[in-house]
Design a protein around this motif. Structure first.
Motif, PDB file in Angstrom:
ATOM      1  N   VAL A 331       0.727  -1.090  -0.062  1.00 11.75           N
ATOM      2  CA  VAL A 331      -0.112   0.126   0.015  1.00 11.75           C
ATOM      3  C   VAL A 331       0.803   1.227   0.150  1.00 11.75           C
ATOM      4  O   VAL A 331       0.299   2.275  -0.102  1.00 11.75           O
ATOM      5  CB  VAL A 331      -0.936   0.130   1.378  1.00 11.75           C
ATOM      6  N   ALA A 332       2.322   1.112   0.269  1.00 11.77           N
ATOM      7  CA  ALA A 332       2.942   2.254   0.306  1.00 11.77           C
ATOM      8  C   ALA A 332       2.790   3.369  -0.631  1.00 11.77           C
ATOM      9  O   ALA A 332       2.619   4.506  -0.285  1.00 11.77           O
ATOM     10  CB  ALA A 332       4.516   1.948   0.466  1.00 11.77           C
ATOM     11  N   PHE A 333       2.923   3.027  -1.984  1.00  9.20           N
ATOM     12  CA  PHE A 333       2.691   4.203  -2.821  1.00  9.20           C
ATOM     13  C   PHE A 333       1.459   4.594  -3.096  1.00  9.20           C
ATOM     14  O   PHE A 333       1.077   5.890  -3.096  1.00  9.20           O
ATOM     15  CB  PHE A 333       3.447   3.565  -4.303  1.00  9.20           C
ATOM     16  N   PRO A 334       0.331   3.854  -3.291  1.00 10.13           N
ATOM     17  CA  PRO A 334      -0.947   4.435  -3.240  1.00 10.13           C
ATOM     18  C   PRO A 334      -1.313   5.293  -1.983  1.00 10.13           C
ATOM     19  O   PRO A 334      -2.046   6.184  -2.375  1.00 10.13           O
ATOM     20  CB  PRO A 334      -1.902   3.342  -3.378  1.00 10.13           C
ATOM     21  N   LEU A 335      -0.982   4.850  -1.006  1.00  7.21           N
ATOM     22  CA  LEU A 335      -1.228   5.546   0.393  1.00  7.21           C
ATOM     23  C   LEU A 335      -0.642   7.035   0.356  1.00  7.21           C
ATOM     24  O   LEU A 335      -1.299   7.946   0.384  1.00  7.21           O
ATOM     25  CB  LEU A 335      -0.655   4.658   1.494  1.00  7.21           C
ATOM     26  N   LEU A 336       0.555   7.175  -0.282  1.00  4.63           N
ATOM     27  CA  LEU A 336       1.242   8.312  -0.436  1.00  4.63           C
ATOM     28  C   LEU A 336       0.958   9.204  -1.403  1.00  4.63           C
ATOM     29  O   LEU A 336       0.969  10.402  -1.424  1.00  4.63           O
ATOM     30  CB  LEU A 336       2.679   8.312  -0.045  1.00  4.63           C
ATOM     31  N   TYR A 337       0.460   8.432  -2.538  1.00  3.97           N
ATOM     32  CA  TYR A 337       0.050   9.068  -3.507  1.00  3.97           C
ATOM     33  C   TYR A 337      -1.276   9.971  -3.417  1.00  3.97           C
ATOM     34  O   TYR A 337      -1.610  10.879  -3.536  1.00  3.97           O
ATOM     35  CB  TYR A 337      -0.083   8.314  -4.843  1.00  3.97           C
ATOM     36  N   THR A 338      -2.205   8.995  -2.375  1.00  2.00           N
ATOM     37  CA  THR A 338      -3.453   9.846  -2.192  1.00  2.00           C
ATOM     38  C   THR A 338      -3.211  10.690  -1.131  1.00  2.00           C
ATOM     39  O   THR A 338      -3.585  11.881  -1.304  1.00  2.00           O
ATOM     40  CB  THR A 338      -4.094   8.471  -1.728  1.00  2.00           C
ATOM     41  N   GLU A 339      -2.686  10.328   0.019  1.00  6.21           N
ATOM     42  CA  GLU A 339      -2.536  11.239   1.130  1.00  6.21           C
ATOM     43  C   GLU A 339      -1.746  12.397   1.255  1.00  6.21           C
ATOM     44  O   GLU A 339      -1.962  13.380   1.488  1.00  6.21           O
ATOM     45  CB  GLU A 339      -2.375  10.207   2.339  1.00  6.21           C
ATOM     46  N   LEU A 340      -0.656  12.293   0.271  1.00  2.52           N
ATOM     47  CA  LEU A 340       0.360  13.400   0.180  1.00  2.52           C
ATOM     48  C   LEU A 340      -0.086  14.108  -0.948  1.00  2.52           C
ATOM     49  O   LEU A 340      -0.027  15.370  -1.246  1.00  2.52           O
ATOM     50  CB  LEU A 340       1.817  13.128   0.228  1.00  2.52           C
ATOM     51  N   HIS A 341       0.111  13.508  -2.069  1.00  7.49           N
ATOM     52  CA  HIS A 341       0.172  14.186  -3.585  1.00  7.49           C
ATOM     53  C   HIS A 341      -1.418  14.811  -3.694  1.00  7.49           C
ATOM     54  O   HIS A 341      -1.534  15.777  -3.783  1.00  7.49           O
ATOM     55  CB  HIS A 341       0.370  13.173  -4.560  1.00  7.49           C
ATOM     56  N   LEU A 342      -2.423  13.787  -3.514  1.00  4.45           N
ATOM     57  CA  LEU A 342      -3.953  14.194  -4.063  1.00  4.45           C
ATOM     58  C   LEU A 342      -4.450  15.099  -3.020  1.00  4.45           C
ATOM     59  O   LEU A 342      -5.060  15.995  -3.266  1.00  4.45           O
ATOM     60  CB  LEU A 342      -4.723  12.806  -4.307  1.00  4.45           C
ATOM     61  N   LYS A 343      -4.272  14.624  -1.682  1.00  2.09           N
ATOM     62  CA  LYS A 343      -4.689  15.676  -0.528  1.00  2.09           C
ATOM     63  C   LYS A 343      -3.884  16.680  -0.091  1.00  2.09           C
ATOM     64  O   LYS A 343      -4.785  17.563   0.188  1.00  2.09           O
ATOM     65  CB  LYS A 343      -5.073  14.651   0.614  1.00  2.09           C
ATOM     66  N   ARG A 344      -2.793  16.647  -0.415  1.00  2.02           N
ATOM     67  CA  ARG A 344      -1.992  17.840   0.311  1.00  2.02           C
ATOM     68  C   ARG A 344      -1.209  18.463  -0.734  1.00  2.02           C
ATOM     69  O   ARG A 344      -0.174  19.219  -0.451  1.00  2.02           O
ATOM     70  CB  ARG A 344      -1.307  17.381   1.372  1.00  2.02           C
ATOM     71  N   GLY A 345      -1.210  17.946  -2.126  1.00  5.68           N
ATOM     72  CA  GLY A 345      -0.445  18.856  -2.979  1.00  5.68           C
ATOM     73  C   GLY A 345       1.135  18.468  -3.108  1.00  5.68           C
ATOM     74  O   GLY A 345       1.883  19.208  -3.489  1.00  5.68           O
ATOM     75  N   PHE A 346       1.620  17.538  -2.481  1.00  2.79           N
ATOM     76  CA  PHE A 346       2.999  17.069  -2.567  1.00  2.79           C
ATOM     77  C   PHE A 346       3.384  16.743  -3.860  1.00  2.79           C
ATOM     78  O   PHE A 346       2.620  15.903  -4.631  1.00  2.79           O
ATOM     79  CB  PHE A 346       3.094  15.963  -1.577  1.00  2.79           C
ATOM     80  N   PRO A 347       4.346  17.422  -4.500  1.00  5.59           N
ATOM     81  CA  PRO A 347       4.648  17.094  -5.922  1.00  5.59           C
ATOM     82  C   PRO A 347       5.041  15.852  -6.253  1.00  5.59           C
ATOM     83  O   PRO A 347       5.865  14.841  -5.565  1.00  5.59           O
ATOM     84  CB  PRO A 347       5.894  17.943  -5.945  1.00  5.59           C
ATOM     85  N   LEU A 348       4.313  15.457  -7.192  1.00  4.85           N
ATOM     86  CA  LEU A 348       4.427  13.982  -7.792  1.00  4.85           C
ATOM     87  C   LEU A 348       5.717  13.479  -8.191  1.00  4.85           C
ATOM     88  O   LEU A 348       6.207  12.418  -7.673  1.00  4.85           O
ATOM     89  CB  LEU A 348       3.545  13.802  -8.958  1.00  4.85           C
TER      90      LEU A 348
END
Lengths: 426, 301
Positions: A331-348
Motif C-alpha cells: 500500500v505504500a505508494f497508493p497511500l502516499l500518492y493519495t494522502e500526500l500528493h492528491l490531498k496535500r499537493g505534495f509534488p508527484l
C-alpha cells in the motif's frame, strides 16, 4: 516487445507525455512507439521507474510463519517495487556472505522483485564484534545494519562505519536510545499518560541521532574514504532538525521516512489496537508536518516501508506483548500518492523520486529515468480509487492500519528489466 | 452504556444512576437473606489474566447475590504467550454462553480489545495502568456516604500515580461529580499530565484543606527499577497523622488495598476514625452488583 501507448511518464525529472513506450531486451527502446507483440492502452495511467524499498522485513530464514521470500517479494511487486532491501534480523541473523548468497539465489529463482539482502553490522547482531564488510559486499549485501536492535555500543558503531567505508557500504541504524525508551509501546506524552501505556519519548530518537552523528564525525575524521551513515525510519521533528543540521555541515548522512509515520499519529492508539504498535512509535501531527518538510527539502532522501509482517495472532495480543511492526509493501505508494500528493499537493515528481532515485542513490545504484535506453524496471500506476483490502494481500500479514482507506495510484503492471513480474490489467 | 471499560463518554446522570442502584443493593446486603433473583439465568465469567483474589471475590459475590451463575477463568499472561491467546480464551467462553465478562489484565486496553471480540457485556476489572472503574465507583460511593456530596470537595490522591489504574479512574470519575482532584507523588512516579487533576510533587500542597486523601500502594518493583529510594519516599510522601494536620480537621482516608503499612501510610492511620478502608471493601460488593445489574438488565435507552 511490449508497447504501452498514450501513457503519462513520471520520474525524478518530472511529468511528461503522453508517450508510446516501446519495451524490449530489458530496456526502453523508444518513447515514440514501434512494432510490438503486445500493446497496452496506457491512457489515463502513469508510468514510473520501478520502486526500491530500502527497508523490508521478509523474515526468511527462520520466521516464515510471518513472511517468506515468495510472499514478501510478491507483495513487493504488487506494490510496484522492482528492488527490495531485506533486513537481516532473521533467525539466525544474516551475518555471513554465505547467507547473503543463499537469499539472493533463492530470490532470483522466484523471478519477482530483485532482492538485496542487507547484512548484519555485528556478528549475530549482538553489537560486540564486526562482520566481514568486504566479503559481505562482494556477496551482494547493499548495506550493513543491526536493525531490529539498537546500536548501544558507540565504539562498535564507529568501527563498523570505518570498516564499511573501505567498501563503500552504508551503515544503517535504528536510532533509538534503548535505555531511554525502556518498555515504551507508544509515543510518550499526555496521550500515553492518559491511556496508561508506557511511553517511548521522542528524545530517545533525538538523543541517539545526536550521538550517532558525533560517531559519524569521528569516523569521517579517521577514514581516508567517506563513511556513510543512514538513519532508518526517522519519526520526530527534533530528529529531522539534527539530520538537517548535519547535512548542512557536510556530514555524509542520509535518512528515510516510512508511510506510517507520514500518515498516522499516536491518536490511533486510543483504540488500544496493537496493529498500531510500531517502533519508533507513531508520533504527532507536528512531527508529520516536519517530516513532510524534510521530504520536500531533501533532508529525507527516501521513503522506506519498514514492512514488518507478523501473524494475526501475534498482533491480537495485548499492547505490552504484541510485537512491533506494520506491513505496508502493498500500500505504500497508493497511500502516499493519495494522502500526500492528491490531498496535500505534495509534488508527484518528488514523491516518485523518493521511491526511486532517492533510495537508489543511497545504495550507489544508477538512477532510472524514462528515456530511450533506460533499464525497463518500471511500474504502471492507475489513479482509479479503490479501498485497501488486506484479505487480498500477497503478504502473509493480511491486516493493515489502512484497511478500508480509499486510495488511488495502485500498481497494475510491474516490470523488472523488461520482464512482467506482476499484472492486474483487465 | 453497553460495557464498563472506563468513564470516557459517561455522563454524571449515568454515574448517579449506578450509585443509586448501589444504595438499593446495599440494603439487600443488610437483610438476613442477602440474595435477589435479579440476574437469575445470566452467566457471569471472571476472566483474570492477572491474579487478584480480592477483586475477583468481590465481583463473584456481587454476581451470586443477584442469583447469576458464575464461572472463573484465571491464568498468567506469561503462560498465554505460549498457549491460547486472549481472543481464543474469550471466544471459547463465548461459545459456552457467557453473558458478562469481568476482565483483569496487566496491559492497558485488554477489555477494549475484548469488547471488539465478544458479544457479551465487558466489565473492566482493572487493565494495566489504564483503568479500574469499579474501584473508582466504590471509592466515590464511599466518599458520598461519608461526605454527602462531592461538589467542591478537594480529594488528594497520593503515591505512584504514573503506574496506577486506580488513580486514573478516580481522576476520570470524581470531577464528573464536582470534586477537585489533586494528585501528588515523586516526579519519577507522576505522569506529565492527567486531564481532570492538578499535579504536584509536594504532598503538603495536595493535602492542604483536603476533604479526603486516597493513598496508593507503593510497589516494590518501583524501587527495584531504581525509580525511587524507599527512605526518600517515606520521608516525603508517607501520609502521617502529622501531615494530615494540613488537611481539613476530619479529613478522610482511603486506600484501595492491599496496604503496605508504614510505607505509604503511617501504620496506625488505617485503623483510625478517619479510615474508610473497610467501608471501601464492604461497599465494593453493592457497587459491583449495581454495575452488573445496569449492564445486563437495566439498560438505559
Amino acid at each position: 516487445m511490449l508497447l504501452i501507448k498514450n501513457v503519462t511518464l513520471v520520474d525524478a525529472l518530472g511529468e511528461r507525455g503522453p508517450a508510446d513506450v516501446l519495451i524490449g531486451e530489458g530496456r526502453i527502446l523508444s518513447l515514440s512507439g514501434g512494432e510490438a507483440e503486445r500493446i497496452l492502452d496506457g491512457k489515463g495511467l502513469l508510468l514510473a521507474p520501478g520502486f526500491l524499498d530500502l527497508h523490508a522485513h521478509l523474515r526468511e530464514p527462520g520466521q516464515e510463519v510471518k513472511e517468506d521470500l515468495a510472499s514478501g517479494l510478491l507483495a513487493a511487486v504488487r506494490g510496484g517495487y522492482a528492488d527490495v532491501v531485506s533486513m537481516p534480523n532473521t533467525t539466525p541473523p544474516v551475518d555471513t556472505p554465505e547467507a547473503v548468497r543463499a537469499l539472493r539465489k533463492k530470490a532470483q529463482a522466484l523471478g519477482l522483485a530483485r532482492l538485496h539482502p542487507a547484512a548484519a553490522l555485528t556478528q549475530g547482531q549482538e553489537g560486540k564484534a564486526l562482520t566481514e564488510a568486504g566479503l559481505l559486499k562482494e556477496a551482494g549485501a547493499p548495506l550493513l545494519t543491526d536493525d531490529g536492535r539498537t546500536n548501544e555500543d558507540a565504539g562498535i558503531l564507529a568501527a563498523g562505519l570505518l570498516q564499511a567505508s573501505a567498501f563503500g557500504l552504508p551503515v544503517a541504524v535504528h536510532a533509538e536510545d534503548a535505555s531511554l525508551r525502556r518498555g515504551g509501546v507508544m509515543n510518550d506524552g499526555p496521550l500515553a499518560d492518559f491511556l496508561g501505556l508506557p511511553g517511548n519519548p521522542r528524545e530517545a530518537e533525538a538523543a541517539r541521532i545526536a550521538r550517532d552523528l558525533e560517531v559519524l564525525r569521528y569516523a569521517v575524521r579517521r577514514s581516508p574514504k567517506r563513511p556513510h551513515l543512514h538513519i532508518q525510519h526517522l519519526s520526530t521533528k527534533r530528529g529531522l532538525e539534527l539530520v538537517r543540521e548535519a547535512k548542512r555541515a557536510g556530514l555524509p548522512v542520509t535518512a528515510e521516512a516510512t508511510p506510517h509515520h507520514l500518515t498516522l499519529t499516536e491518536e490511533a492508539l486510543r483504540s488500544f489496537d496493537p496493529l498500531f504498535k510500531v517502533a519508533p512509535p507513531l508520533r504527532t501531527q507536528e512531527d508529520i508536518e516536519a517530516l513532510l518538510e524534510g521530504l520536500l527539502e531533501g533532508t529525507l532522501d527516501a521513503i522506506a516501508t519498514d514492512h514488518a509482517p507478523h501473524t494475526q495472532a501475534e498482533k491480537e495480543m495485548d499492547l505490552l506483548r504484541a510485537p512491533f511492526g506494520i506491513p505496508s509493501l502493498e500500500v505504500a505508494f497508493p497511500l502516499l500518492y493519495t494522502e500526500l500528493h492528491l490531498k496535500r499537493g505534495f509534488p508527484l515528481k518528488r514523491l516518485v523520486e523518493l521511491f526511486t532515485d532517492g533510495p537508489r542513490n543511497i545504495l550507489g545504484l544508477k538512477p532510472i529515468h524514462l528515456e530511450e535506453g533506460a533499464e525497463a524496471s518500471l511500474v504502471l500506476l492507475d489513479p482509479k480509487e479503490r479501498p485497501v483490502e488486506p484479505r487480498n494481500f500477497a503478504s502473509k500479514a493480511r491486516f493493515s492500519p489502512w484497511a478500508g482507506w480509499v486510495l488511488g495510484g495502485w500498481p497494475v503492471l510491474t516490470l523488472v528489466e523488461g520482464r512482467v513480474v506482476y499484472q492486474a490489467l483487465e | 452504556m453497553r460495557h464498563l471499560l472506563d468513564f470516557q463518554g459517561w455522563t454524571r446522570g449515568q454515574v448517579e444512576n449506578i450509585l443509586d442502584t448501589a444504595r438499593v443493593m446495599a440494603e439487600v446486603l443488610e437483610r438476613p437473606v442477602k440474595k435477589v433473583p435479579a440476574l437469575q439465568g445470566f452467566t457471569v465469567a471472571t476472566v483474570f489474566f492477572e491474579p487478584s483474589t480480592r477483586t475477583r471475590i468481590s465481583f463473584e459475590l456481587a454476581a451470586r447475590r443477584m442469583s447469576a451463575d458464575v464461572v472463573s477463568f484465571a491464568t498468567q499472561a506469561s503462560s498465554l504467550q505460549k498457549g491460547e491467546s486472549y481472543k481464543d480464551t474469550l471466544l471459547t467462553l463465548e461459545a459456552m454462553g457467557i453473558d458478562a465478562y469481568i476482565i483483569r489484565a496487566d496491559s492497558a486496553g485488554v477489555p477494549h480489545q475484548a469488547a471488539r471480540w465478544v458479544k457479551g457485556v465487558v466489565v473492566n476489572g482493572g487493565d494495566g495502568r489504564r483503568a479500574h472503574p469499579t474501584q473508582a465507583l466504590l471509592d466515590t460511593y464511599t466518599l458520598l456516604e461519608a461526605l454527602g456530596t462531592l461538589e467542591g470537595r478537594k480529594i488528594a490522591i497520593v503515591g505512584d500515580i504514573l503506574h496506577s489504574r486506580v488513580a486514573r479512574s478516580n481522576v476520570e470519575l470524581l470531577p464528573l461529580l464536582g470534586a477537585e482532584v489533586w494528585v501528588a507523588g515523586p516526579p519519577t512516579l507522576l505522569p506529565q499530565s492527567l486531564p481532570g487533576a492538578r499535579l504536584t510533587p509536594h504532598l503538603d500542597e495536595a493535602l492542604a484543606e483536603a476533604d479526603a486523601v486516597m493513598v496508593l500502594r507503593l510497589q516494590k518493583e518501583r524501587m527495584e527499577a531504581g525509580l525511587i529510594h524507599l527512605q526518600d519516599y517515606i520521608a516525603h510522601y508517607q501520609v502521617t497523622e502529622e501531615r494530615l494536620s494540613k488537611a481539613k480537621p476530619h479529613a478522610l482516608l482511603l486506600h484501595p488495598g492491599p496496604m503496605n503499612r508504614d510505607i505509604e501510610l503511617e501504620g496506625t492511620l488505617a485503623d483510625s476514625e478517619r479510615s474508610l478502608v473497610n467501608r471501601q471493601v464492604h461497599n465494593g460488593v453493592a457497587v459491583r452488583m449495581a454495575v452488573l445489574y445496569h449492564l445486563l438488565v437495566g439498560r438505559e435507552g
